[in-house]
Design a protein around this motif. Structure first.
Motif, mmCIF file in Angstrom:
data_model
loop_
_atom_site.group_PDB
_atom_site.id
_atom_site.type_symbol
_atom_site.label_atom_id
_atom_site.label_comp_id
_atom_site.label_asym_id
_atom_site.label_seq_id
_atom_site.Cartn_x
_atom_site.Cartn_y
_atom_site.Cartn_z
ATOM 1 N N GLY A 140 0.778 -1.220 0.000
ATOM 2 C CA GLY A 140 0.000 0.000 0.000
ATOM 3 C C GLY A 140 0.814 1.278 0.000
ATOM 4 O O GLY A 140 0.255 2.374 -0.047
ATOM 5 N N GLN A 141 2.132 1.176 0.041
ATOM 6 C CA GLN A 141 2.991 2.348 0.054
ATOM 7 C C GLN A 141 3.689 2.490 -1.298
ATOM 8 O O GLN A 141 4.183 1.509 -1.858
ATOM 9 N N VAL A 142 3.742 3.729 -1.794
ATOM 10 C CA VAL A 142 4.432 3.998 -3.048
ATOM 11 C C VAL A 142 5.905 4.259 -2.755
ATOM 12 O O VAL A 142 6.249 5.040 -1.869
ATOM 13 N N GLY A 143 6.765 3.594 -3.477
ATOM 14 C CA GLY A 143 8.200 3.772 -3.297
ATOM 15 C C GLY A 143 8.873 4.152 -4.605
ATOM 16 O O GLY A 143 8.305 3.993 -5.685
ATOM 17 N N HIS A 144 10.086 4.648 -4.489
ATOM 18 C CA HIS A 144 10.857 5.041 -5.669
ATOM 19 C C HIS A 144 12.216 4.368 -5.606
ATOM 20 O O HIS A 144 12.905 4.417 -4.585
ATOM 21 N N SER A 145 12.581 3.728 -6.689
ATOM 22 C CA SER A 145 13.890 3.092 -6.790
ATOM 23 C C SER A 145 14.755 3.907 -7.751
ATOM 24 O O SER A 145 14.447 3.989 -8.945
ATOM 25 N N PRO A 146 15.803 4.556 -7.251
ATOM 26 C CA PRO A 146 16.646 5.362 -8.145
ATOM 27 C C PRO A 146 17.371 4.487 -9.159
ATOM 28 O O PRO A 146 17.456 3.264 -9.013
ATOM 29 N N ALA A 147 17.894 5.129 -10.172
ATOM 30 C CA ALA A 147 18.723 4.414 -11.151
ATOM 31 C C ALA A 147 19.941 3.825 -10.439
ATOM 32 O O ALA A 147 20.448 4.384 -9.469
ATOM 33 N N ARG A 148 20.384 2.675 -10.926
ATOM 34 C CA ARG A 148 21.554 2.023 -10.333
ATOM 35 C C ARG A 148 22.689 1.981 -11.360
ATOM 36 O O ARG A 148 22.461 1.634 -12.528
ATOM 37 N N TYR A 149 23.874 2.313 -10.895
ATOM 38 C CA TYR A 149 25.038 2.358 -11.764
ATOM 39 C C TYR A 149 26.135 1.450 -11.209
ATOM 40 O O TYR A 149 26.105 1.038 -10.046
ATOM 41 N N ASN A 150 27.094 1.150 -12.067
ATOM 42 C CA ASN A 150 28.175 0.251 -11.690
ATOM 43 C C ASN A 150 29.495 0.789 -12.224
ATOM 44 O O ASN A 150 29.569 1.300 -13.353
ATOM 45 N N VAL A 151 30.535 0.685 -11.402
ATOM 46 C CA VAL A 151 31.898 0.971 -11.857
ATOM 47 C C VAL A 151 32.745 -0.251 -11.550
ATOM 48 O O VAL A 151 32.587 -0.871 -10.503
ATOM 49 N N PRO A 152 33.629 -0.653 -12.432
ATOM 50 C CA PRO A 152 34.384 -1.894 -12.246
ATOM 51 C C PRO A 152 35.268 -1.854 -10.994
ATOM 52 O O PRO A 152 35.961 -0.871 -10.737
#
Length: 700
Positions: free
Chosen positions: A227-239
């Motif tokens: 019942g709760q709205v959430g936000h997932s930010p963009a995910r990035y990767n560096v080697p």
């Protein structure tokens, strides 16, 4: 096999494993890794037909039949193993399999695993660095993503200033000097922002990772959970370096780096993936690791149907945990008793598991009130949770014994991390998307919990104690003046012998106040405060514990509780409240101490009423920092009489004034929470304040 694995990267057709060894960092390349999924044809399809249909598909590299178990109570059976060329091919081929024939004709397994976790699971490696990991913190306010990230960046807490070239150089020097294994970022958006900044100043050699380049693992998204709205930010990767995004991590905030590392070892999810994972995601990974050891496949989609139930059973099952209505008021000399990890211990001691509940081999009525049977054969869920329970008990014992503060902090982080898994394991059984869940497990656990709490209440009352409140796994008791009391330690041992789960003495209170509901004289189940025997105050549910409460209002409430503690009179509390309101109305309060934080539940254009939150969202959009559903938005109310976005301002806008009348109401409501157990509601408080002419000593 090299020990110390902490990071796995997929780069240009090879897998790079990064090991934090006692000598530094060792990199191991694997160019032969091919992810694997499994399929079982149902309906009219045979394995031969399924293999024939897949044979021309370019992503089906290799296929062969292998013996696996499709469930915990299934014997090994032939399953089609399908190797795919790379990690990106998994979803594509699984979707193709799903579309063969009618829906459900082909069941797929081991599909939706996260990237690093899949590699560790399929190669049998455990992420467990052999030394302490080195960290580097990079922090910038949200407005920096719109304005100039280089002018507002902090490196390990030190503000960076100077020309863009100098700032990029400062970050580069920090990377070279520390050689961090973990980047702790205020937002993952710092990754593309810093690379863009380096491009602008001509620093082609700049890299946040240990190899060149960066990757986008996932775009930003909005989701709804319980019942709760959430936000997932963009995910990035560096080697070569794990990223912890402070705006998208539950476990780092709750349990720190040591807690994450401990769960990483237990679940098989490397540090970066565990940092952004939810509690349910980590619990599922632990279950998948357990299932892998027993040759049980993980279903792509959970298809456990709910068993047929009569209306009477449905009514009994859908009741949740037991609560006793709190006795509103202020109570002296109260003791809090908690069952140790009640729900996970019920699972272990009663052998509750998806494959043991309502089994076909028993016709007994084991679950109280519901009549469900539970198999005698040990369930997998008990095997998953018992080590967590025993390890946390051992960690807590070591915390009590050690005098080394650094060691104690690391142990506490591990204990906190395990606690969240144990707290959530019960609710996750009723989650529709749980890989190994079943709603009947959820119902059975609640049924046992209700029985245990009621039996404990009866035992306490028979031994001279009165229960003033009880909820799910906690009881608050005080001596019944009309009876002789048996020592609580002895009563707890008797309850332990009956329930098989320890009842622990959480602490004693000199006094505790149970708060009534806002619109009723009945007690609010989770709102109370009081002073413990050691002098520490404990708050639950009231404004000081609510995330949306401005710091000044929270500080005022703490102060009012202290005044009540020392005077025990509502009048003295109101005298101090009057002083707080005078300070507020005179403009002495820093506007930054009046910031309100809320989470938006919809996009700006979807709101139909002009609320304060909408006004804040409008200002954020105008400033170029629009908030997505589920993201927090902060604001200060500057003029509540206005209807548009002028009624609020955002923290970065240089606020000079605030609406004192609005915040006075908020402080008075916080005061009502303090005084309502004594019978003083908002109306009484306002009447008392209106009658005052001269301030009393209690106001200072």
């Amino acid at each position: 096999m090299t020990a110390g694995l902490f990071k796995v990267d997929y780069l240009d057709g090879e897998v790079l494993k990064w090991h934090a060894t006692s000598d530094g960092v060792e990199t191991v390349s694997n160019t032969d890794f091919t992810p694997t999924i499994y399929a079982i044809p149902d309906g009219d399809h045979s394995f031969e037909e399924l293999a024939d249909r897949l044979d021309p598909h370019p992503l089906a590299m290799d296929m062969q039949l292998e013996p696996w178990r499709r469930g915990w109570r299934h014997d090994p059976e032939p399953v089609l193993r399908i190797d795919v060329p790379d990690i990106d091919a998994v979803d594509e081929l699984a979707s193709h399999l799903r579309d063969i024939g009618r829906p459900g004709d082909v069941k797929c397994f081991n599909v939706d695993f996260s990237r690093e976790f899949r590699y560790c699971l399929e190669t049998g490696q455990t992420p467990d660095p052999a030394r302490d990991l080195r960290t580097l913190g990079l922090t910038a306010p949200a407005t920096a993503m719109v304005d100039d990230v280089l002018s507002k960046l902090s490196v390990d807490g030190e503000r960076v200033s100077g020309s863009p070239e100098a700032v990029v150089e400062r970050v580069d020097r920090a990377l070279g000097r520390i050689d961090p294994d973990v980047l702790i970022l205020s937002s993952s958006e710092l990754v593309p922002a810093l690379y863009d900044a380096a491009d602008v100043v001509g620093r082609d050699d700049f890299d946040l990772g240990r190899r060149s380049g960066w990757q986008t693992l996932a775009g930003a998204s909005t989701f709804e959970s319980y019942g709760q709205v959430g936000h997932s930010p963009a995910r990035y990767n560096v080697p070569g370096r794990a990223i912890i995004d402070r705006s998208n991590t539950f476990f780092y905030d709750q349990s720190g780096l040591q807690g994450i590392l401990d769960l990483s070892r237990r679940s098989g999810k490397p540090l970066q993936e565990l940092a952004w994972a939810s509690i349910g995601n980590v619990l599922t990974a632990i279950q998948i690791t357990e299932s892998r050891e027993l040759d049980v496949l993980t279903p792509w989609k959970s298809w456990r149907h709910e068993f047929f139930k009569s209306m009477r059973t449905l009514h009994e099952a859908d009741r949740g945990g037991y609560t006793f209505a709190p006795d509103v008021g202020v109570h002296e000399d109260v003791h809090e008793l908690d069952f140790s990890s009640l729900y996970p211990n019920i699972i272990v001691t009663r052998n509750i598991s998806p494959e043991t509940i309502c089994c076909d081999c028993h016709d007994s009525e084991d679950v109280p009130g519901l009549g469900y049977s539970i198999c005698d054969e040990r369930g997998y869920l008990a095997d998953v949770l018992e080590p967590l329970i025993s390890d946390r008990d051992a960690i807590k014992a070591e915390i009590r014994e050690t005098d080394d503060e650094g060691r104690k902090q690391a142990l506490q982080q591990k204990s906190d991390a395990i606690k969240w898994i144990l707290v959530s394991c019960f609710g996750y059984q009723g989650f529709s998307n749980a890989k190994f869940g079943r709603i009947e497990c959820h119902e059975a656990i609640n049924a046992y919990a209700r029985e245990i709490l009621l039996n404990a209440k009866q035992t306490l009352e028979a031994n001279g104690w009165r229960v003033v409140h009880g909820i799910v796994d906690s009881l608050w008791v005080q001596a019944n003046d009309g009876m002789a009391q048996t020592a609580l330690e002895a009563v707890a041992r008797e309850i332990f012998a009956d329930a098989g789960i320890r009842l622990e003495y959480e602490g004693g209170f000199d006094w505790v106040a149970f708060v009534p509901m806002a619109d009723s004289k009945a007690g609010a189940l989770t709102k109370y405060f009081g002073r413990k025997h050691d002098g520490e105050y404990k708050f639950r549910g009231i404004e000081v514990r609510q995330h949306s409460t401005p710091p000044y209002v929270a500080d005022c409430q703490r102060e009012l509780i202290e005044v009540y503690d020392s005077t025990r009179t509502p009048e003295a509390v109101c005298d101090r409240l009057d002083r707080q309101l005078q300070r507020l109305r005179s403009g002495e309060v820093n506007p930054m101490d009046l910031v309100i934080e809320v989470r938006s539940s919809k996009r700006l254009e979807e709101y139909t009423q002009s609320t304060r939150s909408v006004a804040a969202l409008e200002r954020a959009e105008a400033a170029g920092i629009g908030r997505e559903p589920g993201q927090p938005v902060e604001y200060v109310v500057v003029d509540e009489s206005k209807s548009g976005r002028e009624r609020v301002q955002l923290p970065h806008e240089g606020i000079e004034e605030y609406d004192a009348a609005f915040y006075a109401t908020e402080v008075i409501r916080a005061a009502e929470s303090v005084l309502s157990p004594s019978g003083w509601r908002e109306e009484t408080i306002r009447e008392y304040l209106a009658d005052r002419v001269e301030p009393t000593i209690g106001a200072f």
